[in-house]
Enzyme design. Structure first.
Site, PDB file in Angstrom:
ATOM      1  N   CYS A  34       0.847  -1.190   0.000  1.00 14.47           N
ATOM      2  CA  CYS A  34       0.000   0.000   0.000  1.00 14.47           C
ATOM      3  C   CYS A  34       0.887   1.246   0.000  1.00 14.47           C
ATOM      4  O   CYS A  34       1.793   1.369   0.822  1.00 14.47           O
ATOM      5  CB  CYS A  34      -0.898  -0.011   1.229  1.00 14.47           C
ATOM      6  SG  CYS A  34      -1.918   1.468   1.404  1.00 14.47           S
ATOM      7  N   CYS A  61       0.412   3.124   3.574  1.00  9.99           N
ATOM      8  CA  CYS A  61       0.858   2.614   4.879  1.00  9.99           C
ATOM      9  C   CYS A  61       1.890   1.501   4.818  1.00  9.99           C
ATOM     10  O   CYS A  61       2.398   1.077   5.857  1.00  9.99           O
ATOM     11  CB  CYS A  61      -0.346   2.157   5.695  1.00  9.99           C
ATOM     12  SG  CYS A  61      -1.076   0.608   5.107  1.00  9.99           S
ATOM     13  N   CYS A  97      -6.786  -4.652 -19.299  1.00  7.24           N
ATOM     14  CA  CYS A  97      -7.817  -3.704 -18.875  1.00  7.24           C
ATOM     15  C   CYS A  97      -7.260  -2.299 -18.667  1.00  7.24           C
ATOM     16  O   CYS A  97      -8.024  -1.358 -18.479  1.00  7.24           O
ATOM     17  CB  CYS A  97      -8.516  -4.190 -17.606  1.00  7.24           C
ATOM     18  SG  CYS A  97      -7.509  -4.084 -16.106  1.00  7.24           S
ATOM     19  N   CYS A 107      -7.238  -1.183   1.401  1.00  6.39           N
ATOM     20  CA  CYS A 107      -6.189  -1.702   2.272  1.00  6.39           C
ATOM     21  C   CYS A 107      -6.810  -1.945   3.646  1.00  6.39           C
ATOM     22  O   CYS A 107      -7.458  -1.056   4.210  1.00  6.39           O
ATOM     23  CB  CYS A 107      -5.052  -0.691   2.379  1.00  6.39           C
ATOM     24  SG  CYS A 107      -3.796  -1.156   3.590  1.00  6.39           S
ATOM     25  N   CYS A 141      -5.124   0.590   6.489  1.00  7.41           N
ATOM     26  CA  CYS A 141      -5.374   2.039   6.566  1.00  7.41           C
ATOM     27  C   CYS A 141      -6.683   2.472   5.899  1.00  7.41           C
ATOM     28  O   CYS A 141      -7.054   3.631   5.980  1.00  7.41           O
ATOM     29  CB  CYS A 141      -4.207   2.817   5.960  1.00  7.41           C
ATOM     30  SG  CYS A 141      -4.072   2.694   4.164  1.00  7.41           S
ATOM     31  N   HIS A 183      -8.215   3.325  -0.645  1.00  7.93           N
ATOM     32  CA  HIS A 183      -8.851   2.747  -1.837  1.00  7.93           C
ATOM     33  C   HIS A 183      -7.764   2.260  -2.784  1.00  7.93           C
ATOM     34  O   HIS A 183      -6.866   3.013  -3.162  1.00  7.93           O
ATOM     35  CB  HIS A 183      -9.714   3.805  -2.530  1.00  7.93           C
ATOM     36  CG  HIS A 183     -10.252   3.371  -3.849  1.00  7.93           C
ATOM     37  ND1 HIS A 183     -11.338   2.530  -3.954  1.00  7.93           N
ATOM     38  CD2 HIS A 183      -9.863   3.648  -5.115  1.00  7.93           C
ATOM     39  CE1 HIS A 183     -11.592   2.314  -5.239  1.00  7.93           C
ATOM     40  NE2 HIS A 183     -10.717   2.988  -5.962  1.00  7.93           N
ATOM     41  N   HIS A 230     -10.859  -2.127  -7.603  1.00  2.00           N
ATOM     42  CA  HIS A 230     -12.034  -2.995  -7.524  1.00  2.00           C
ATOM     43  C   HIS A 230     -11.641  -4.411  -7.913  1.00  2.00           C
ATOM     44  O   HIS A 230     -10.665  -4.609  -8.630  1.00  2.00           O
ATOM     45  CB  HIS A 230     -13.144  -2.487  -8.451  1.00  2.00           C
ATOM     46  CG  HIS A 230     -13.758  -1.215  -7.994  1.00  2.00           C
ATOM     47  ND1 HIS A 230     -13.210   0.023  -8.295  1.00  2.00           N
ATOM     48  CD2 HIS A 230     -14.848  -0.961  -7.223  1.00  2.00           C
ATOM     49  CE1 HIS A 230     -13.954   0.975  -7.742  1.00  2.00           C
ATOM     50  NE2 HIS A 230     -14.953   0.403  -7.087  1.00  2.00           N
ATOM     51  N   ASP A 280     -14.014 -11.761 -13.316  1.00  2.00           N
ATOM     52  CA  ASP A 280     -13.753 -12.053 -14.734  1.00  2.00           C
ATOM     53  C   ASP A 280     -12.271 -12.292 -15.016  1.00  2.00           C
ATOM     54  O   ASP A 280     -11.785 -11.996 -16.096  1.00  2.00           O
ATOM     55  CB  ASP A 280     -14.300 -10.941 -15.627  1.00  2.00           C
ATOM     56  CG  ASP A 280     -13.651  -9.585 -15.357  1.00  2.00           C
ATOM     57  OD1 ASP A 280     -12.714  -9.504 -14.522  1.00  2.00           O
ATOM     58  OD2 ASP A 280     -14.071  -8.602 -15.971  1.00  2.00           O
ATOM     59  N   ARG A 298     -10.219 -10.846 -10.767  1.00  2.58           N
ATOM     60  CA  ARG A 298      -9.314  -9.830 -11.309  1.00  2.58           C
ATOM     61  C   ARG A 298      -9.334  -8.628 -10.367  1.00  2.58           C
ATOM     62  O   ARG A 298     -10.268  -7.845 -10.362  1.00  2.58           O
ATOM     63  CB  ARG A 298      -9.751  -9.393 -12.716  1.00  2.58           C
ATOM     64  CG  ARG A 298      -8.924  -8.226 -13.265  1.00  2.58           C
ATOM     65  CD  ARG A 298      -9.291  -7.911 -14.719  1.00  2.58           C
ATOM     66  NE  ARG A 298     -10.703  -7.623 -14.899  1.00  2.58           N
ATOM     67  CZ  ARG A 298     -11.244  -6.388 -14.930  1.00  2.58           C
ATOM     68  NH1 ARG A 298     -10.483  -5.317 -14.778  1.00  2.58           N
ATOM     69  NH2 ARG A 298     -12.536  -6.223 -15.117  1.00  2.58           N
ATOM     70  N   CYS A 355      -8.312  -5.295  -9.946  1.00  2.00           N
ATOM     71  CA  CYS A 355      -7.919  -4.224 -10.853  1.00  2.00           C
ATOM     72  C   CYS A 355      -7.489  -3.026  -9.994  1.00  2.00           C
ATOM     73  O   CYS A 355      -8.328  -2.329  -9.418  1.00  2.00           O
ATOM     74  CB  CYS A 355      -9.124  -3.886 -11.733  1.00  2.00           C
ATOM     75  SG  CYS A 355      -8.819  -2.687 -13.002  1.00  2.00           S
TER      76      CYS A 355
END
Length: 135
Positions: A48, A51, A66, A97, A100, A103, A106, A110, A119, A121
């Protein structure tokens, strides 16, 4: 929800800078095909960017075509937190994470041809990469 690493929004802004703050703290998304880690193919560890929590190993990274770095599983089940996300008029699973709350991206079901079918992503800006020492 409380996390092991907690800071004020001002502290996060100062530590992360504008782009990383927008992604890690406000769930923004970097543009596809622009991330530094998209084509990273060395052996190593992804952590991350906020953190340092260990998130993914290079052996689980795959080319999903993708536009973002993709992995088929996290390093440990408890390394990430999965949350239902209803933004953008659809239902997705957000990946944060677990240490902490940052974000990361997602996860989608698939990841065809992978051992898990998933997956993850991820945004490059939400990750740091450390290459393994050559043997």
């Amino acid at each position: 929800m409380g996390y092991e690493v907690e800071k004020s929004e001002d502290e996060w802004r100062e530590q992360l800078g504008e782009e990383q703050y927008a992604i890690l703290r406000e769930a923004a998304t970097e543009r596809a095909w622009t991330g530094e880690l998209l084509d990273e193919d060395r052996a190593g560890l992804y952590t991350c960017a906020a953190c340092g929590n260990e998130l993914f190993v290079s052996g689980t990274k795959f080319d999903s075509n993708c536009g973002w770095p993709s992995f088929y599983e996290s390093i440990r089940e408890d390394a990430v937190e999965l949350l239902e996300d209803h933004s953008l008029g659809m239902t997705r699973t957000e990946v944060r994470c677990a240490k902490c709350g940052g974000h990361l991206g997602h996860v989608f079901p698939d990841g065809f041809g992978t051992p898990t079918g998933d997956r993850y992503c991820m945004n490059s800006l939400s990750l740091n990469f450390t290459a393994s020492e050559p043997e």
